[in-house]
Design a protein around this motif. Structure first.
Motif, PDB file in Angstrom:
ATOM      1  N   ARG A 232       0.827  -1.208   0.000  1.00 19.48           N
ATOM      2  CA  ARG A 232       0.000   0.000   0.000  1.00 19.48           C
ATOM      3  C   ARG A 232       0.865   1.263   0.000  1.00 19.48           C
ATOM      4  O   ARG A 232       1.902   1.316   0.650  1.00 19.48           O
ATOM      5  CB  ARG A 232      -0.953   0.008   1.197  1.00 19.48           C
ATOM      6  CG  ARG A 232      -1.997  -1.096   1.120  1.00 19.48           C
ATOM      7  CD  ARG A 232      -3.124  -0.920   2.118  1.00 19.48           C
ATOM      8  NE  ARG A 232      -4.131  -1.942   1.919  1.00 19.48           N
ATOM      9  CZ  ARG A 232      -5.115  -1.887   1.024  1.00 19.48           C
ATOM     10  NH1 ARG A 232      -5.206  -0.830   0.238  1.00 19.48           N
ATOM     11  NH2 ARG A 232      -5.991  -2.869   0.910  1.00 19.48           N
ATOM     12  N   GLN A 233       0.380   2.261  -0.742  1.00 20.94           N
ATOM     13  CA  GLN A 233       1.097   3.530  -0.859  1.00 20.94           C
ATOM     14  C   GLN A 233       0.090   4.674  -0.919  1.00 20.94           C
ATOM     15  O   GLN A 233      -0.901   4.599  -1.654  1.00 20.94           O
ATOM     16  CB  GLN A 233       1.951   3.541  -2.129  1.00 20.94           C
ATOM     17  CG  GLN A 233       2.767   4.808  -2.332  1.00 20.94           C
ATOM     18  CD  GLN A 233       3.795   4.683  -3.443  1.00 20.94           C
ATOM     19  OE1 GLN A 233       4.560   5.613  -3.667  1.00 20.94           O
ATOM     20  NE2 GLN A 233       3.855   3.545  -4.128  1.00 20.94           N
ATOM     21  N   LEU A 234       0.365   5.712  -0.123  1.00 19.80           N
ATOM     22  CA  LEU A 234      -0.456   6.927  -0.094  1.00 19.80           C
ATOM     23  C   LEU A 234       0.390   8.086  -0.591  1.00 19.80           C
ATOM     24  O   LEU A 234       1.455   8.376  -0.040  1.00 19.80           O
ATOM     25  CB  LEU A 234      -0.956   7.214   1.323  1.00 19.80           C
ATOM     26  CG  LEU A 234      -1.655   8.566   1.546  1.00 19.80           C
ATOM     27  CD1 LEU A 234      -2.952   8.656   0.746  1.00 19.80           C
ATOM     28  CD2 LEU A 234      -1.912   8.794   3.036  1.00 19.80           C
ATOM     29  N   ALA A 259       2.435   0.189 -12.754  1.00 21.09           N
ATOM     30  CA  ALA A 259       3.106  -0.873 -11.998  1.00 21.09           C
ATOM     31  C   ALA A 259       2.145  -1.562 -11.045  1.00 21.09           C
ATOM     32  O   ALA A 259       2.177  -2.791 -10.889  1.00 21.09           O
ATOM     33  CB  ALA A 259       4.296  -0.294 -11.229  1.00 21.09           C
ATOM     34  N   TYR A 260       1.280  -0.785 -10.395  1.00 17.17           N
ATOM     35  CA  TYR A 260       0.298  -1.376  -9.485  1.00 17.17           C
ATOM     36  C   TYR A 260      -0.721  -2.210 -10.237  1.00 17.17           C
ATOM     37  O   TYR A 260      -1.138  -3.287  -9.774  1.00 17.17           O
ATOM     38  CB  TYR A 260      -0.379  -0.279  -8.654  1.00 17.17           C
ATOM     39  CG  TYR A 260       0.377   0.042  -7.382  1.00 17.17           C
ATOM     40  CD1 TYR A 260      -0.037  -0.478  -6.155  1.00 17.17           C
ATOM     41  CD2 TYR A 260       1.512   0.834  -7.403  1.00 17.17           C
ATOM     42  CE1 TYR A 260       0.658  -0.206  -4.992  1.00 17.17           C
ATOM     43  CE2 TYR A 260       2.224   1.115  -6.249  1.00 17.17           C
ATOM     44  CZ  TYR A 260       1.798   0.590  -5.038  1.00 17.17           C
ATOM     45  OH  TYR A 260       2.501   0.846  -3.892  1.00 17.17           O
ATOM     46  N   ALA A 265      -2.719  -4.858  -8.093  1.00 14.47           N
ATOM     47  CA  ALA A 265      -2.901  -4.207  -6.789  1.00 14.47           C
ATOM     48  C   ALA A 265      -3.327  -2.755  -6.938  1.00 14.47           C
ATOM     49  O   ALA A 265      -2.940  -1.903  -6.143  1.00 14.47           O
ATOM     50  CB  ALA A 265      -1.605  -4.291  -5.996  1.00 14.47           C
ATOM     51  N   ALA A 266      -4.153  -2.464  -7.936  1.00 11.17           N
ATOM     52  CA  ALA A 266      -4.550  -1.079  -8.197  1.00 11.17           C
ATOM     53  C   ALA A 266      -5.197  -0.422  -6.986  1.00 11.17           C
ATOM     54  O   ALA A 266      -5.017   0.775  -6.747  1.00 11.17           O
ATOM     55  CB  ALA A 266      -5.494  -1.019  -9.393  1.00 11.17           C
ATOM     56  N   THR A 267      -5.940  -1.183  -6.189  1.00 11.47           N
ATOM     57  CA  THR A 267      -6.638  -0.608  -5.032  1.00 11.47           C
ATOM     58  C   THR A 267      -5.690  -0.308  -3.873  1.00 11.47           C
ATOM     59  O   THR A 267      -6.086   0.351  -2.908  1.00 11.47           O
ATOM     60  CB  THR A 267      -7.751  -1.543  -4.544  1.00 11.47           C
ATOM     61  OG1 THR A 267      -7.179  -2.815  -4.185  1.00 11.47           O
ATOM     62  CG2 THR A 267      -8.801  -1.755  -5.632  1.00 11.47           C
ATOM     63  N   ALA A 268      -4.443  -0.763  -3.966  1.00 14.79           N
ATOM     64  CA  ALA A 268      -3.471  -0.500  -2.899  1.00 14.79           C
ATOM     65  C   ALA A 268      -2.810   0.867  -3.053  1.00 14.79           C
ATOM     66  O   ALA A 268      -2.076   1.300  -2.160  1.00 14.79           O
ATOM     67  CB  ALA A 268      -2.407  -1.591  -2.866  1.00 14.79           C
ATOM     68  N   LEU A 269      -3.069   1.544  -4.173  1.00 12.94           N
ATOM     69  CA  LEU A 269      -2.467   2.847  -4.439  1.00 12.94           C
ATOM     70  C   LEU A 269      -3.516   3.930  -4.244  1.00 12.94           C
ATOM     71  O   LEU A 269      -4.580   3.906  -4.877  1.00 12.94           O
ATOM     72  CB  LEU A 269      -1.934   2.887  -5.872  1.00 12.94           C
ATOM     73  CG  LEU A 269      -1.235   4.171  -6.326  1.00 12.94           C
ATOM     74  CD1 LEU A 269       0.022   4.429  -5.506  1.00 12.94           C
ATOM     75  CD2 LEU A 269      -0.911   4.093  -7.823  1.00 12.94           C
ATOM     76  N   THR A 270      -3.219   4.897  -3.354  1.00  7.54           N
ATOM     77  CA  THR A 270      -4.152   5.980  -3.048  1.00  7.54           C
ATOM     78  C   THR A 270      -3.476   7.321  -3.306  1.00  7.54           C
ATOM     79  O   THR A 270      -2.332   7.529  -2.899  1.00  7.54           O
ATOM     80  CB  THR A 270      -4.612   5.922  -1.576  1.00  7.54           C
ATOM     81  OG1 THR A 270      -5.188   4.638  -1.318  1.00  7.54           O
ATOM     82  CG2 THR A 270      -5.633   7.004  -1.288  1.00  7.54           C
TER      83      THR A 270
END
Length: 297
Positions: A232-234, A259-260, A265-270
């Motif tokens: 996860r990344q904000l 890359a996400y 893991a598109a939902t892990a990037l905010t």
């Protein structure tokens, strides 16, 4: 690009990865949290100040944050940003994160805080002439600080995040790209495509610590942030921040998002963009960060 490739590109000094030598210099009980003042030896015998906040009453191992301090040409602040804040922040994070149940560590970067005896430009030039980089030295020190957190008896090594603003933001996501044990990363006010900044001259607003020969010939900030996937990344930016103009942010974000998506893991990037904000934290950013880091509990 692999983490080892990035380490080589940035010229991170080769060190044995182990918890650094550390001694407690002082401990103070602030009621709802405890402050520890630590002295680190990262391998060269020179003392490095570390400041740590933790919950006053916690059972078991806590999640933790490696807090990367900012620059702002305020070389005297360094790690003490954790306890006293800085003008671009709403307030200090250390006591707040301790109340949220997190252990948080910040260490002085070279030329900052108690290490401000040499100037940034002079040290960066000397290191470049010798085939090294100041960015590499800073990241090596932060990796050693991470190893200390991971080895602590009061920290859950599987729940360590990186976080920072401005220079600290750059350090936070570079560290997460380099160290796969970083569980998640949040960063404020420094994420943008460097090639885009060079086109307008805004790149010169960054400190000399960021000078890494050949970086843009091999990769980009957006792709480096993408190396964090699937974790996860904000990302928080202000549209009126000269370091994060919308076009440069969008270019970087397309690369990171790709890359996400490739990692599933598109939902892990905010991403949080603030349309009327300059180079400073907003209440919305503060809430997003606390929710994001607090989710590790």
């Amino acid at each position: 690009m692999t983490p080892d490739d990035l380490k080589s590109l940035i010229r991170i000094p080769a060190r044995e990865r182990r918890a650094p030598i550390v001694r407690a210099a002082e401990r103070s009980d602030e009621g709802d949290h405890v402050v520890e003042r630590l002295i680190f030896d990262f391998g060269d015998g020179r003392p490095v100040r570390g400041l740590l906040t933790r919950p006053a009453r916690a059972s078991g191992r806590c999640p933790a944050v490696l807090y990367c301090h900012a620059h702002g040409n305020k070389y005297a602040i360094g790690a003490s940003e954790l306890l006293v804040g800085r003008p671009s922040l709403i307030g200090p994070y250390g006591p707040v994160l301790a109340k949220e149940g997190l252990v948080t560590l910040s260490v002085d970067m070279p030329t900052f805080g108690d290490r401000a005896e040499s100037g940034e430009n002079a040290l960066a030039k000397a290191m470049l002439w010798r085939g090294a980089t100041l960015m590499g030295l800073m990241l090596a020190d932060l990796l050693a600080a991470f190893d200390h957190l991971a080895a602590r008896a009061d920290v859950d090594a599987t729940r360590i995040a990186t976080f920072g603003l401005s220079m600290g933001a750059t350090h936070a996501y570079f560290l997460a790209a380099l160290e796969p044990r970083v569980a998640r990363t949040a960063h404020l006010c420094a994420y943008a495509d460097l090639d885009s900044l060079i086109e307008t001259g805004a790149h010169d607003l960054h400190g000399h610590y960021m000078t890494v020969p050949g970086l843009l010939a091999a990769t980009s900030t957006g792709r480096i942030a993408g190396m964090v996937a699937p974790r996860r990344q904000l990302i928080c930016t202000g549209d009126h921040d000269p370091l994060t103009p919308p076009d440069a942010v969008e270019t970087a974000y397309r690369q990171t998002r790709a890359a996400y998506e490739t990692a599933g893991a598109a939902t892990a990037l905010t991403r949080l963009s603030q349309p009327e904000t300059g180079h400073q934290e907003t209440p919305q950013m503060r809430r997003a960060v606390l929710d994001f880091l607090g989710a590790m509990r």
